[in-house]
Design a protein around this motif. Structure first.
Motif, PDB file in Angstrom:
ATOM      1  N   PHE A 234       0.827  -1.209   0.000  1.00 58.78           N
ATOM      2  CA  PHE A 234       0.000   0.000   0.000  1.00 58.78           C
ATOM      3  C   PHE A 234       0.860   1.259   0.000  1.00 58.78           C
ATOM      4  CE2 PHE A 234      -1.580   3.437   2.688  1.00 58.78           C
ATOM      5  CZ  PHE A 234      -2.584   3.916   1.863  1.00 58.78           C
ATOM      6  N   PHE A 235       1.875   1.314   0.867  1.00 56.03           N
ATOM      7  CA  PHE A 235       2.727   2.510   0.938  1.00 56.03           C
ATOM      8  C   PHE A 235       3.484   2.728  -0.371  1.00 56.03           C
ATOM      9  CE2 PHE A 235       2.818   1.647   5.719  1.00 56.03           C
ATOM     10  CZ  PHE A 235       1.847   2.595   5.971  1.00 56.03           C
ATOM     11  N   ALA A 236       3.874   1.646  -1.026  1.00 52.66           N
ATOM     12  CA  ALA A 236       4.547   1.781  -2.317  1.00 52.66           C
ATOM     13  C   ALA A 236       3.592   2.385  -3.350  1.00 52.66           C
ATOM     14  CB  ALA A 236       5.064   0.426  -2.780  1.00 52.66           C
ATOM     15  N   ALA A 237       2.337   1.926  -3.357  1.00 53.46           N
ATOM     16  CA  ALA A 237       1.349   2.475  -4.286  1.00 53.46           C
ATOM     17  C   ALA A 237       1.056   3.938  -3.966  1.00 53.46           C
ATOM     18  CB  ALA A 237       0.064   1.648  -4.226  1.00 53.46           C
ATOM     19  N   MET A 238       0.925   4.238  -2.682  1.00 54.95           N
ATOM     20  CA  MET A 238       0.671   5.613  -2.274  1.00 54.95           C
ATOM     21  C   MET A 238       1.828   6.521  -2.679  1.00 54.95           C
ATOM     22  SD  MET A 238      -0.001   6.998   1.616  1.00 54.95           S
ATOM     23  CE  MET A 238       1.366   8.031   2.064  1.00 54.95           C
ATOM     24  N   ASN A 239       3.047   6.039  -2.498  1.00 53.64           N
ATOM     25  CA  ASN A 239       4.198   6.890  -2.801  1.00 53.64           C
ATOM     26  C   ASN A 239       4.464   7.011  -4.292  1.00 53.64           C
ATOM     27  OD1 ASN A 239       6.099   8.660  -1.660  1.00 53.64           O
ATOM     28  ND2 ASN A 239       7.740   7.189  -2.035  1.00 53.64           N
ATOM     29  N   SER A 240       3.827   6.180  -5.099  1.00 58.61           N
ATOM     30  CA  SER A 240       3.910   6.389  -6.544  1.00 58.61           C
ATOM     31  C   SER A 240       3.187   7.677  -6.932  1.00 58.61           C
ATOM     32  CB  SER A 240       3.306   5.201  -7.289  1.00 58.61           C
ATOM     33  OG  SER A 240       1.899   5.142  -7.130  1.00 58.61           O
ATOM     34  N   ILE A 241       2.309   8.153  -6.034  1.00 58.56           N
ATOM     35  CA  ILE A 241       1.596   9.409  -6.239  1.00 58.56           C
ATOM     36  C   ILE A 241       2.244  10.546  -5.450  1.00 58.56           C
ATOM     37  CG2 ILE A 241      -0.611  10.608  -5.887  1.00 58.56           C
ATOM     38  CD1 ILE A 241      -1.971   7.859  -6.285  1.00 58.56           C
ATOM     39  N   VAL A 242       2.535  10.289  -4.181  1.00 52.35           N
ATOM     40  CA  VAL A 242       3.078  11.333  -3.299  1.00 52.35           C
ATOM     41  C   VAL A 242       4.525  11.660  -3.642  1.00 52.35           C
ATOM     42  CG1 VAL A 242       3.556  11.920  -0.886  1.00 52.35           C
ATOM     43  CG2 VAL A 242       1.462  10.677  -1.468  1.00 52.35           C
TER      44      VAL A 242
END
Length: 391
Positions: A234-242
């Motif tokens: 999840f954090f990897a997916a989120m950080n693909s945006i952030v």
């Protein structure tokens, strides 16, 4: 690089800075700490220059944000901090991940004009820029809405006195869908490639469906093992945006019954507030900030050795309502006796502190009666003296 600031720094954190000689910003709070700890104090200009050059930065408190905004020139760092701190901005950025999730921002002046009957209940009302569950309300009916508006009107000035606007904003509130599911608080950093490194996972348990208190958090081998892989994805997916790098954060999220993970809030440039991240130190020997500053990754197999069937808890004991600040003392012996194995009891004795103690405790996983009891306890039983304003 470390910024110590109000409201609190633990001896564990200060001793780490003294032992390692990490650069510490020479501010008023650090100078006070330096009377007890041999800190490597660095003047503002030098500290800002080094932090702006990409060196890893950690703050114990979001009270440091005003100084960071005014002095740090690393545009990417500042962009990440502002994005994570502003709940509405982060919700907007992550909307492609949650197209069905409803949220809207309303100014304080517009709150009274909201037609609450048109909103789908239950929902959450909270400051767009916030901290520590201050100003967070679960709205299940119009009576809850009226009570929330009255509480905001009553307490807004005291919030502004206690916290700077960069920590708790007073201009806008967020109305968002209520998220069913289990809540977790995660200390994580994103490395120089933007990859997430999880340093602790705590389950945040509530006394009831409308409870929003921060009273009980706990971690264990099972909690981390069962969630580490999915949270990392999840954090990897989120950080693909952030898109942050070399960046610590304390992220609160909920796991819905279908496994969907939705962030509740992201607190930038720090881990769990008031140095409560040190539950990981008591549980597994991890100083989370050390792992981040030194670019280390936990060897969980080794750290879990001997931790089977144990729960490690952080219990926040908030001051009971109706008691004037500075007009009460607390029975810390009774607090100690409420738990079978207290790892650390932190007395919070400043009149303006919203809590009177933090307790770090170890409990057998198959006997959590003391945790269930404290979660629902009337904390006025710990008041030893003082006048209550209750009728």
């Amino acid at each position: 690089m470390i910024i110590f600031d109000k409201p609190y720094v633990s001896d564990i954190s200060a001793s780490y800075a003294a032992e390692t000689k990490h650069p510490v910003l020479n501010n008023a709070y650090a100078r006070e700490l330096s009377t007890r700890f041999d800190l490597n104090l660095v003047d503002e200009h030098t500290f800002a220059k080094q932090a702006s050059s990409g060196k890893r930065l950690y703050a114990t408190s979001e009270n440091a944000l005003d100084w960071i905004y005014a002095n740090i020139e690393d545009k990417e760092l500042l962009r990440g901090i502002r994005l994570m701190k502003d709940k509405f901005a982060l919700r907007t950025a992550l909307k492609p991940m949650y197209p069905q999730y409803l949220f809207r921002q309303v100014s304080v002046s517009q709150l009274c004009g909201v037609n609450v009957a048109e909103l789908e209940m239950p929902f959450i009302l909270k400051p767009s820029v916030g901290f520590f569950s201050v100003g967070v309300y679960t709205i299940t009916n119009e009576q809850d809405w009226r009570a929330a508006l009255a509480d905001i009107a009553k307490n807004m000035e005291s919030w502004k006195l206690r916290y700077p606007a960069s920590v708790i904003g007073d201009a806008n509130f967020l109305i968002e869908s209520f998220i069913e599911g289990d809540e977790y608080a995660v200390d994580v950093y994103f490395d120089d490639a933007g990859e997430p490194v999880i340093l602790n996972i705590m389950h945040h348990e509530f006394a009831s469906g409308d409870d929003v208190k921060d009273r009980l958090y706990f971690t264990s081998k099972n909690i981390i093992s069962n969630n580490h892989a999915s949270f990392t994805r999840f954090f990897a997916a989120m950080n693909s945006i952030v898109k942050v790098k070399n960046f610590p954060a304390h992220i609160e999220l909920r796991v819905m019954h279908d496994g969907t993970i939705i962030p509740i809030e992201c607190n930038p440039i720090r881990f769990s507030g008031w140095c409560t991240n040190e539950i990981a130190y008591h549980a597994f020997g991890i100083r989370t900030y050390a792992y981040y500053l030194e670019n280390r990754r936990p060897d969980w197999d080794s750290l879990f050795d001997g931790k089977d069937n144990q729960i490690f808890s952080m219990i926040l004991l908030e001051k009971p309502s109706g008691i004037a600040p500075g007009n009460a003392s607390y029975d810390y012996d009774a607090v100690q006796d409420s738990f079978s194995n207290v790892l650390e009891l932190r007395r919070m004795e400043k009149p303006d502190d919203p809590m009177f103690a933090f307790v770090f405790a170890q409990t057998p996983a198959d006997d959590r009666r003391e945790l269930d009891r404290i979660l629902r306890a009337d904390l006025s039983t710990y008041v030893r003296s003082g006048q209550s304003n209750r009728p």
